[in-house]
Write a protein that holds these residues in place. Structure first.
Motif, PDB file in Angstrom:
ATOM      1  N   MET A 127      36.388  34.359  48.546  1.00 51.76           N
ATOM      2  CA  MET A 127      34.999  34.146  48.139  1.00 51.76           C
ATOM      3  C   MET A 127      34.632  35.080  46.994  1.00 51.76           C
ATOM      4  N   LEU A 128      35.006  36.342  47.138  1.00 52.18           N
ATOM      5  CA  LEU A 128      34.710  37.339  46.115  1.00 52.18           C
ATOM      6  C   LEU A 128      35.453  37.033  44.818  1.00 52.18           C
ATOM      7  N   ALA A 129      36.717  36.657  44.937  1.00 57.41           N
ATOM      8  CA  ALA A 129      37.510  36.324  43.746  1.00 57.41           C
ATOM      9  C   ALA A 129      36.924  35.115  43.033  1.00 57.41           C
ATOM     10  N   LEU A 184      43.604  31.625  42.696  1.00 53.26           N
ATOM     11  CA  LEU A 184      42.565  32.555  42.246  1.00 53.26           C
ATOM     12  C   LEU A 184      43.171  33.796  41.579  1.00 53.26           C
ATOM     13  N   MET A 185      44.320  34.232  42.057  1.00 53.00           N
ATOM     14  CA  MET A 185      45.010  35.354  41.401  1.00 53.00           C
ATOM     15  C   MET A 185      45.359  34.983  39.959  1.00 53.00           C
ATOM     16  N   ASP A 186      45.841  33.772  39.780  1.00 45.04           N
ATOM     17  CA  ASP A 186      46.158  33.293  38.437  1.00 45.04           C
ATOM     18  C   ASP A 186      44.889  33.219  37.581  1.00 45.04           C
ATOM     19  N   ALA A 187      43.795  32.741  38.193  1.00 44.12           N
ATOM     20  CA  ALA A 187      42.533  32.616  37.462  1.00 44.12           C
ATOM     21  C   ALA A 187      41.979  33.987  37.065  1.00 44.12           C
ATOM     22  N   LEU A 188      42.127  34.970  37.948  1.00 46.31           N
ATOM     23  CA  LEU A 188      41.680  36.329  37.635  1.00 46.31           C
ATOM     24  C   LEU A 188      42.438  36.882  36.425  1.00 46.31           C
ATOM     25  N   LYS A 189      43.734  36.598  36.381  1.00 45.50           N
ATOM     26  CA  LYS A 189      44.559  37.063  35.258  1.00 45.50           C
ATOM     27  C   LYS A 189      44.187  36.341  33.965  1.00 45.50           C
ATOM     28  N   LYS A 190      44.021  35.005  34.059  1.00 43.32           N
ATOM     29  CA  LYS A 190      43.725  34.211  32.857  1.00 43.32           C
ATOM     30  C   LYS A 190      42.370  34.582  32.248  1.00 43.32           C
ATOM     31  N   THR A 191      41.406  34.894  33.119  1.00 47.72           N
ATOM     32  CA  THR A 191      40.074  35.265  32.633  1.00 47.72           C
ATOM     33  C   THR A 191      39.937  36.763  32.408  1.00 47.72           C
ATOM     34  N   GLN A 192      41.036  37.488  32.615  1.00 43.05           N
ATOM     35  CA  GLN A 192      41.107  38.935  32.354  1.00 43.05           C
ATOM     36  C   GLN A 192      40.046  39.730  33.128  1.00 43.05           C
ATOM     37  N   VAL A 193      39.897  39.393  34.404  1.00 36.43           N
ATOM     38  CA  VAL A 193      38.912  40.104  35.241  1.00 36.43           C
ATOM     39  C   VAL A 193      39.569  40.682  36.503  1.00 36.43           C
ATOM     40  N   VAL A 194      40.880  40.878  36.447  1.00 42.79           N
ATOM     41  CA  VAL A 194      41.580  41.454  37.600  1.00 42.79           C
ATOM     42  C   VAL A 194      41.016  42.826  37.941  1.00 42.79           C
ATOM     43  N   SER A 195      40.787  43.642  36.915  1.00 42.46           N
ATOM     44  CA  SER A 195      40.285  44.999  37.160  1.00 42.46           C
ATOM     45  C   SER A 195      38.872  44.977  37.746  1.00 42.46           C
ATOM     46  N   VAL A 196      38.072  44.006  37.338  1.00 44.25           N
ATOM     47  CA  VAL A 196      36.716  43.885  37.889  1.00 44.25           C
ATOM     48  C   VAL A 196      36.797  43.591  39.385  1.00 44.25           C
ATOM     49  N   TYR A 197      37.690  42.689  39.741  1.00 45.08           N
ATOM     50  CA  TYR A 197      37.862  42.341  41.151  1.00 45.08           C
ATOM     51  C   TYR A 197      38.449  43.511  41.938  1.00 45.08           C
TER      52      TYR A 197
END
Length: 211
Positions: A127-129, A184-197
Protein backbone atom coordinates in the motif's frame (compact mmCIF):
# COMPACT_ATOMS: atom_id res chain seq x y z
CA UNK A 1 -3.04 -17.57 -32.28
CA UNK A 2 -5.41 -20.36 -31.29
CA UNK A 3 -2.46 -22.49 -30.14
CA UNK A 4 -0.97 -19.63 -28.11
CA UNK A 5 -4.33 -19.02 -26.40
CA UNK A 6 -4.59 -22.70 -25.62
CA UNK A 7 -1.08 -22.66 -24.14
CA UNK A 8 -1.96 -19.67 -21.94
CA UNK A 9 -5.13 -21.43 -20.80
CA UNK A 10 -3.24 -24.62 -19.97
CA UNK A 11 -0.57 -22.66 -18.11
CA UNK A 12 -3.16 -20.82 -16.02
CA UNK A 13 -5.00 -24.08 -15.34
CA UNK A 14 -1.77 -25.78 -14.23
CA UNK A 15 -0.87 -22.87 -11.96
CA UNK A 16 -4.33 -22.95 -10.38
CA UNK A 17 -4.05 -26.70 -9.80
CA UNK A 18 -0.62 -26.27 -8.20
CA UNK A 19 -1.82 -23.57 -5.80
CA UNK A 20 -2.91 -24.88 -2.41
CA UNK A 21 -4.95 -22.95 0.15
CA UNK A 22 -5.25 -24.49 3.62
CA UNK A 23 -7.88 -23.13 6.02
CA UNK A 24 -7.30 -24.15 9.62
CA UNK A 25 -7.47 -23.27 13.32
CA UNK A 26 -5.43 -26.27 14.43
CA UNK A 27 -2.09 -25.24 15.96
CA UNK A 28 -0.24 -28.37 14.80
CA UNK A 29 -1.50 -27.98 11.24
CA UNK A 30 -0.56 -24.29 11.30
CA UNK A 31 2.96 -25.05 12.55
CA UNK A 32 3.50 -27.72 9.89
CA UNK A 33 2.45 -25.44 7.05
CA UNK A 34 4.43 -22.46 8.33
CA UNK A 35 7.54 -24.65 8.14
CA UNK A 36 6.76 -25.18 4.47
CA UNK A 37 6.64 -21.42 3.91
CA UNK A 38 9.96 -20.79 5.64
CA UNK A 39 11.94 -21.65 2.49
CA UNK A 40 10.40 -18.90 0.34
CA UNK A 41 12.13 -15.63 -0.60
CA UNK A 42 8.92 -13.60 -0.36
CA UNK A 43 5.84 -14.29 1.73
CA UNK A 44 2.57 -12.40 2.04
CA UNK A 45 1.06 -11.74 5.48
CA UNK A 46 -2.23 -10.01 6.12
CA UNK A 47 -4.93 -9.74 8.78
CA UNK A 48 -8.53 -8.98 7.84
CA UNK A 49 -11.36 -7.74 10.06
CA UNK A 50 -15.10 -7.98 10.04
CA UNK A 51 -17.96 -6.79 12.24
CA UNK A 52 -17.67 -7.93 15.90
CA UNK A 53 -19.02 -11.41 16.63
CA UNK A 54 -21.04 -12.39 19.71
CA UNK A 55 -17.88 -12.23 21.81
CA UNK A 56 -16.74 -8.88 20.41
CA UNK A 57 -13.91 -10.31 18.29
CA UNK A 58 -13.30 -8.48 15.01
CA UNK A 59 -10.35 -10.41 13.57
CA UNK A 60 -11.74 -12.59 10.78
CA UNK A 61 -8.54 -14.21 9.53
CA UNK A 62 -4.78 -14.18 9.28
CA UNK A 63 -3.35 -15.35 5.97
CA UNK A 64 0.27 -16.18 5.12
CA UNK A 65 1.61 -17.51 1.85
CA UNK A 66 3.33 -17.22 -1.48
CA UNK A 67 2.11 -17.67 -5.06
CA UNK A 68 1.73 -21.46 -4.68
CA UNK A 69 0.75 -22.06 -1.08
CA UNK A 70 -1.33 -20.12 1.46
CA UNK A 71 -2.44 -20.96 4.98
CA UNK A 72 -5.47 -19.09 6.31
CA UNK A 73 -6.27 -19.10 10.03
CA UNK A 74 -9.97 -18.45 10.53
CA UNK A 75 -11.01 -16.42 13.60
CA UNK A 76 -7.47 -16.44 15.05
CA UNK A 77 -6.83 -16.26 18.78
CA UNK A 78 -3.81 -15.14 20.78
CA UNK A 79 -2.34 -18.66 20.63
CA UNK A 80 -2.32 -18.54 16.81
CA UNK A 81 -0.67 -15.11 16.80
CA UNK A 82 2.05 -16.34 19.17
CA UNK A 83 2.88 -19.19 16.78
CA UNK A 84 3.04 -16.74 13.88
CA UNK A 85 5.22 -14.35 15.87
CA UNK A 86 7.68 -17.12 16.72
CA UNK A 87 7.73 -18.20 13.09
CA UNK A 88 8.51 -14.68 11.84
CA UNK A 89 11.25 -14.16 14.40
CA UNK A 90 12.97 -17.41 13.46
CA UNK A 91 12.78 -16.76 9.71
CA UNK A 92 15.91 -16.11 7.72
CA UNK A 93 16.33 -12.32 7.74
CA UNK A 94 16.60 -12.38 3.94
CA UNK A 95 12.96 -13.44 3.64
CA UNK A 96 10.80 -10.50 2.60
CA UNK A 97 7.47 -10.24 4.43
CA UNK A 98 5.00 -8.57 2.08
CA UNK A 99 1.92 -6.98 3.61
CA UNK A 100 -0.62 -4.35 2.64
CA UNK A 101 -0.81 -1.49 5.15
CA UNK A 102 1.87 -2.28 7.72
CA UNK A 103 0.46 0.29 10.14
CA UNK A 104 -2.83 -1.60 10.37
CA UNK A 105 -0.87 -4.80 10.94
CA UNK A 106 0.89 -3.05 13.83
CA UNK A 107 -2.46 -2.07 15.33
CA UNK A 108 -3.43 -5.73 15.41
CA UNK A 109 -0.36 -6.65 17.42
CA UNK A 110 2.40 -4.43 18.79
CA UNK A 111 5.19 -6.87 17.98
CA UNK A 112 4.77 -6.12 14.28
CA UNK A 113 5.82 -2.54 15.08
CA UNK A 114 8.70 -3.74 17.24
CA UNK A 115 10.10 -5.95 14.49
CA UNK A 116 9.57 -3.28 11.83
CA UNK A 117 11.47 -0.73 13.96
CA UNK A 118 14.34 -3.06 14.81
CA UNK A 119 14.68 -4.49 11.32
CA UNK A 120 14.59 -8.02 12.73
CA UNK A 121 11.82 -8.75 10.22
CA UNK A 122 12.13 -7.40 6.66
CA UNK A 123 8.77 -5.90 5.61
CA UNK A 124 7.53 -4.59 2.27
CA UNK A 125 4.30 -2.58 2.35
CA UNK A 126 2.48 -2.72 -1.00
CA UNK A 127 0.00 0.00 0.00
CA UNK A 128 2.78 2.39 0.96
CA UNK A 129 4.83 1.56 -2.14
CA UNK A 130 1.79 2.12 -4.35
CA UNK A 131 1.27 5.54 -2.78
CA UNK A 132 4.94 6.51 -3.24
CA UNK A 133 4.88 5.41 -6.88
CA UNK A 134 1.60 7.17 -7.69
CA UNK A 135 0.32 9.48 -4.96
CA UNK A 136 -2.34 10.89 -7.29
CA UNK A 137 -4.06 7.51 -7.61
CA UNK A 138 -7.52 7.70 -6.05
CA UNK A 139 -7.32 4.50 -4.00
CA UNK A 140 -4.57 2.24 -2.72
CA UNK A 141 -6.61 -0.58 -1.19
CA UNK A 142 -5.35 -4.11 -1.80
CA UNK A 143 -7.74 -5.02 -4.61
CA UNK A 144 -7.18 -1.75 -6.47
CA UNK A 145 -3.41 -2.12 -6.20
CA UNK A 146 -3.56 -5.78 -7.31
CA UNK A 147 -5.74 -4.91 -10.30
CA UNK A 148 -3.51 -1.97 -11.26
CA UNK A 149 -0.14 -3.66 -10.86
CA UNK A 150 -1.05 -7.10 -12.22
CA UNK A 151 -3.70 -5.99 -14.73
CA UNK A 152 -6.44 -8.08 -13.13
CA UNK A 153 -10.16 -7.65 -12.52
CA UNK A 154 -10.58 -8.94 -8.99
CA UNK A 155 -13.71 -8.18 -7.01
CA UNK A 156 -13.61 -6.72 -3.51
CA UNK A 157 -12.64 -8.76 -0.48
CA UNK A 158 -15.58 -9.98 1.65
CA UNK A 159 -16.86 -7.80 4.46
CA UNK A 160 -17.84 -10.95 6.36
CA UNK A 161 -16.27 -14.39 6.41
CA UNK A 162 -19.10 -16.89 6.80
CA UNK A 163 -18.00 -19.83 4.68
CA UNK A 164 -14.99 -21.56 3.17
CA UNK A 165 -15.59 -19.67 -0.08
CA UNK A 166 -14.70 -16.30 1.50
CA UNK A 167 -11.55 -17.70 3.12
CA UNK A 168 -10.46 -19.32 -0.15
CA UNK A 169 -10.86 -16.04 -2.00
CA UNK A 170 -8.78 -14.30 0.65
CA UNK A 171 -6.13 -16.97 0.12
CA UNK A 172 -6.19 -16.38 -3.64
CA UNK A 173 -5.65 -12.65 -3.13
CA UNK A 174 -2.87 -13.12 -0.58
CA UNK A 175 -1.04 -15.44 -2.98
CA UNK A 176 -0.63 -12.40 -5.27
CA UNK A 177 1.22 -10.27 -2.71
CA UNK A 178 4.75 -11.43 -3.67
CA UNK A 179 4.03 -10.66 -7.35
CA UNK A 180 2.55 -7.26 -6.47
CA UNK A 181 5.68 -6.51 -4.46
CA UNK A 182 7.92 -7.38 -7.41
CA UNK A 183 6.06 -5.06 -9.79
CA UNK A 184 6.09 -2.24 -7.24
CA UNK A 185 9.82 -2.69 -6.60
CA UNK A 186 10.39 -2.25 -10.31
CA UNK A 187 8.09 0.80 -10.34
CA UNK A 188 9.96 2.37 -7.41
CA UNK A 189 13.22 1.98 -9.33
CA UNK A 190 11.81 3.28 -12.63
CA UNK A 191 10.34 6.37 -10.96
CA UNK A 192 13.53 6.84 -8.92
CA UNK A 193 11.75 6.95 -5.55
CA UNK A 194 13.32 3.92 -3.86
CA UNK A 195 15.06 6.15 -1.32
CA UNK A 196 11.80 7.96 -0.54
CA UNK A 197 10.13 4.64 0.20
CA UNK A 198 13.02 2.98 2.08
CA UNK A 199 14.51 5.94 3.96
CA UNK A 200 11.48 8.14 4.67
CA UNK A 201 8.08 6.47 4.31
CA UNK A 202 8.70 2.93 5.59
CA UNK A 203 10.64 3.95 8.75
CA UNK A 204 7.79 6.33 9.59
CA UNK A 205 5.20 3.53 9.82
CA UNK A 206 6.01 2.31 13.37
CA UNK A 207 6.48 5.93 14.47
CA UNK A 208 3.03 6.95 13.20
CA UNK A 209 1.53 3.80 14.71
CA UNK A 210 2.72 4.85 18.19
CA UNK A 211 1.42 8.42 17.89
Amino acid sequence: TVISKQNVFLQEKTQKQQKQIVITRDIDVLTTHLTRLSTQEKMGVIIVDQQPDLFGATMAAVALGDHQFVVVISHPEEKHLKVIEQFLVELNKEVLIVTHDLKTLCHHHDWFAQYASSGSVHFFDTMLASYVVNSSQHSHDLITVANTQLHLKLHELPTAYLSQKEYEYLGEVISLLPSIAETLMDALKKTQVVSVYEEIELPLVPVLYRM
